[in-house]
Design a protein around this motif. Structure first.
Motif, mmCIF file in Angstrom:
data_model
loop_
_atom_site.group_PDB
_atom_site.id
_atom_site.type_symbol
_atom_site.label_atom_id
_atom_site.label_comp_id
_atom_site.label_asym_id
_atom_site.label_seq_id
_atom_site.Cartn_x
_atom_site.Cartn_y
_atom_site.Cartn_z
ATOM 1 N N LEU A 179 36.789 34.959 56.310
ATOM 2 C CA LEU A 179 35.602 34.348 55.782
ATOM 3 C C LEU A 179 35.166 33.180 56.689
ATOM 4 O O LEU A 179 34.968 31.998 56.163
ATOM 5 C CB LEU A 179 35.319 34.000 54.262
ATOM 6 C CG LEU A 179 35.806 34.999 53.478
ATOM 7 C CD1 LEU A 179 35.834 34.559 51.916
ATOM 8 C CD2 LEU A 179 34.660 36.181 53.314
ATOM 9 N N ARG A 180 35.045 33.499 57.911
ATOM 10 C CA ARG A 180 34.884 32.341 58.853
ATOM 11 C C ARG A 180 33.215 32.192 59.180
ATOM 12 O O ARG A 180 33.026 31.148 60.040
ATOM 13 C CB ARG A 180 35.666 32.486 60.082
ATOM 14 C CG ARG A 180 37.007 32.645 59.839
ATOM 15 C CD ARG A 180 37.843 31.660 60.643
ATOM 16 N NE ARG A 180 39.357 31.729 60.273
ATOM 17 C CZ ARG A 180 40.122 31.250 59.476
ATOM 18 N NH1 ARG A 180 39.287 30.275 58.917
ATOM 19 N NH2 ARG A 180 41.257 31.331 59.294
ATOM 20 N N THR A 181 32.329 33.074 59.007
ATOM 21 C CA THR A 181 30.855 32.946 59.139
ATOM 22 C C THR A 181 30.058 33.011 57.987
ATOM 23 O O THR A 181 30.600 33.515 56.934
ATOM 24 C CB THR A 181 30.532 34.101 59.958
ATOM 25 O OG1 THR A 181 30.634 35.255 59.329
ATOM 26 C CG2 THR A 181 31.646 34.217 61.343
ATOM 27 N N ASP A 182 28.989 32.383 58.205
ATOM 28 C CA ASP A 182 27.905 32.354 56.907
ATOM 29 C C ASP A 182 27.583 33.726 56.569
ATOM 30 O O ASP A 182 27.937 33.903 55.304
ATOM 31 C CB ASP A 182 26.868 31.688 57.387
ATOM 32 C CG ASP A 182 26.890 30.225 57.507
ATOM 33 O OD1 ASP A 182 27.743 29.630 56.826
ATOM 34 O OD2 ASP A 182 25.803 29.739 58.072
ATOM 35 N N ARG A 183 27.722 34.799 57.382
ATOM 36 C CA ARG A 183 27.388 36.046 57.149
ATOM 37 C C ARG A 183 28.568 36.814 56.269
ATOM 38 O O ARG A 183 28.354 37.352 55.298
ATOM 39 C CB ARG A 183 27.264 36.996 58.470
ATOM 40 C CG ARG A 183 26.778 38.214 58.027
ATOM 41 C CD ARG A 183 26.656 38.935 59.536
ATOM 42 N NE ARG A 183 26.016 40.317 59.032
ATOM 43 C CZ ARG A 183 26.334 41.546 59.911
ATOM 44 N NH1 ARG A 183 27.226 41.442 60.772
ATOM 45 N NH2 ARG A 183 25.996 42.787 59.452
ATOM 46 N N ALA A 184 29.950 36.624 56.658
ATOM 47 C CA ALA A 184 30.932 37.022 55.987
ATOM 48 C C ALA A 184 30.968 36.520 54.500
ATOM 49 O O ALA A 184 31.501 37.252 53.819
ATOM 50 C CB ALA A 184 32.278 36.761 56.679
ATOM 51 N N ARG A 185 30.649 35.106 54.432
ATOM 52 C CA ARG A 185 30.739 34.450 53.125
ATOM 53 C C ARG A 185 29.647 34.996 52.092
ATOM 54 O O ARG A 185 29.663 35.101 50.999
ATOM 55 C CB ARG A 185 30.607 33.103 53.246
ATOM 56 C CG ARG A 185 31.754 32.255 53.708
ATOM 57 C CD ARG A 185 31.775 30.662 54.044
ATOM 58 N NE ARG A 185 30.839 30.424 54.945
ATOM 59 C CZ ARG A 185 31.261 29.905 56.290
ATOM 60 N NH1 ARG A 185 32.511 30.217 56.681
ATOM 61 N NH2 ARG A 185 30.380 29.629 56.846
ATOM 62 N N GLY A 218 29.424 26.306 53.519
ATOM 63 C CA GLY A 218 29.916 26.907 54.597
ATOM 64 C C GLY A 218 31.408 26.534 54.935
ATOM 65 O O GLY A 218 31.749 26.618 56.216
ATOM 66 N N ARG A 219 32.038 26.402 53.881
ATOM 67 C CA ARG A 219 33.604 26.371 54.067
ATOM 68 C C ARG A 219 34.220 27.501 54.650
ATOM 69 O O ARG A 219 33.953 28.744 53.829
ATOM 70 C CB ARG A 219 34.270 25.819 53.123
ATOM 71 C CG ARG A 219 33.686 24.375 52.697
ATOM 72 C CD ARG A 219 34.278 24.027 51.257
ATOM 73 N NE ARG A 219 34.172 22.482 51.141
ATOM 74 C CZ ARG A 219 34.543 21.611 49.931
ATOM 75 N NH1 ARG A 219 35.290 22.227 49.227
ATOM 76 N NH2 ARG A 219 34.144 20.424 49.815
ATOM 77 N N ILE A 224 28.258 38.278 52.510
ATOM 78 C CA ILE A 224 28.678 39.518 52.064
ATOM 79 C C ILE A 224 29.527 39.515 51.137
ATOM 80 O O ILE A 224 29.593 40.413 49.965
ATOM 81 C CB ILE A 224 29.106 40.265 53.381
ATOM 82 C CG1 ILE A 224 27.854 40.527 54.197
ATOM 83 C CG2 ILE A 224 29.805 41.607 52.923
ATOM 84 C CD1 ILE A 224 28.326 40.910 55.571
ATOM 85 N N ARG A 225 30.290 38.574 51.348
ATOM 86 C CA ARG A 225 31.523 38.263 50.044
ATOM 87 C C ARG A 225 30.877 38.002 48.548
ATOM 88 O O ARG A 225 31.616 38.544 47.804
ATOM 89 C CB ARG A 225 32.619 37.053 50.439
ATOM 90 C CG ARG A 225 33.265 36.883 49.459
ATOM 91 C CD ARG A 225 34.577 38.048 49.505
ATOM 92 N NE ARG A 225 35.441 37.628 48.478
ATOM 93 C CZ ARG A 225 35.727 37.712 47.117
ATOM 94 N NH1 ARG A 225 34.761 38.455 46.529
ATOM 95 N NH2 ARG A 225 36.806 37.382 46.186
ATOM 96 N N LEU A 226 29.960 37.806 48.603
ATOM 97 C CA LEU A 226 29.272 37.232 47.217
ATOM 98 C C LEU A 226 28.956 38.968 46.658
ATOM 99 O O LEU A 226 28.917 38.883 45.629
ATOM 100 C CB LEU A 226 28.012 36.581 47.235
ATOM 101 C CG LEU A 226 28.199 35.123 47.739
ATOM 102 C CD1 LEU A 226 26.849 34.452 47.918
ATOM 103 C CD2 LEU A 226 29.089 34.422 47.098
ATOM 104 N N PHE A 227 28.683 39.662 47.559
ATOM 105 C CA PHE A 227 27.994 41.125 46.920
ATOM 106 C C PHE A 227 29.334 41.731 46.624
ATOM 107 O O PHE A 227 29.122 42.875 45.915
ATOM 108 C CB PHE A 227 27.168 41.816 47.884
ATOM 109 C CG PHE A 227 25.711 41.143 48.029
ATOM 110 C CD1 PHE A 227 24.725 41.333 47.170
ATOM 111 C CD2 PHE A 227 25.484 40.122 48.868
ATOM 112 C CE1 PHE A 227 23.941 40.580 47.252
ATOM 113 C CE2 PHE A 227 24.382 39.605 49.071
ATOM 114 C CZ PHE A 227 23.430 39.934 48.002
ATOM 115 N N LEU A 228 30.529 41.616 47.110
ATOM 116 C CA LEU A 228 31.832 42.216 46.882
ATOM 117 C C LEU A 228 32.299 42.000 45.422
ATOM 118 O O LEU A 228 32.669 42.766 44.827
ATOM 119 C CB LEU A 228 32.876 41.770 47.867
ATOM 120 C CG LEU A 228 34.188 42.587 47.568
ATOM 121 C CD1 LEU A 228 34.173 43.982 47.860
ATOM 122 C CD2 LEU A 228 35.249 41.984 48.587
#
Length: 145
Positions: free
Chosen positions: A106-112, A100-101, A114-118
């Motif tokens: 990338l300030r939210t769990d959702r954004a982090r 959760g850093r 989604i970033r994994l799929f990028l």
């Protein structure tokens, strides 16, 4: 003209520009935020401090981005190196999501998450736009209906 499809040329130039921009952000305005996101295990594994890892990854991004645009004759090798770089930073992205850093954008769990799929899309973009699997010098066939 190299006989290369315009779409691949444009995609490679866009990827190169994105990498240079991301690299500059690692070195300048977002440097502190990226240091926060570097996992402790990366420091132990490399023997470098977090700032050195951020600066190094930023420098690599700038070099890869510039090379994608400036060295078209070597695009296959550079594309493979770019894809490998995107794979190499994926464990850090996973760690960032799991802990959760926050980092820039990338300030939210959702954004982090989604970033994994990028990341796999970036790997595919690097490979598709440079064609490292193609034989050097091979011409593209034009199919006419």
């Amino acid at each position: 003209m190299t006989g290369e499809p315009l779409a691949r040329l444009v995609a490679r130039a866009l990827l190169g520009g994105m990498l240079v921009f991301a690299g500059l952000s690692h070195l300048l305005w977002a440097r502190r935020g990226f240091r926060i996101a570097v996992p402790d295990w990366a420091v132990r594994a490399t023997g470098l401090d977090k700032d050195a890892i951020v600066v190094g990854s930023g420098a690599v991004e700038i070099m890869l981005g510039g090379a994608l645009v400036a060295l078209p004759i070597h695009r296959r090798r550079i594309g493979a190196l770019t894809a490998a770089f995107f794979v190499a930073v994926l464990p850090g992205n996973i760690h960032q999501w799991r802990t959760g850093r926050s980092a820039p954008l990338l300030r939210t769990d959702r954004a982090r998450f989604i970033r994994l799929f990028l990341q796999p899309l970036l790997v595919l973009w690097a490979l598709w736009s440079t064609g490292p699997w193609r034989r050097p010098g091979a011409r593209h066939k034009i199919v006419r209906a």
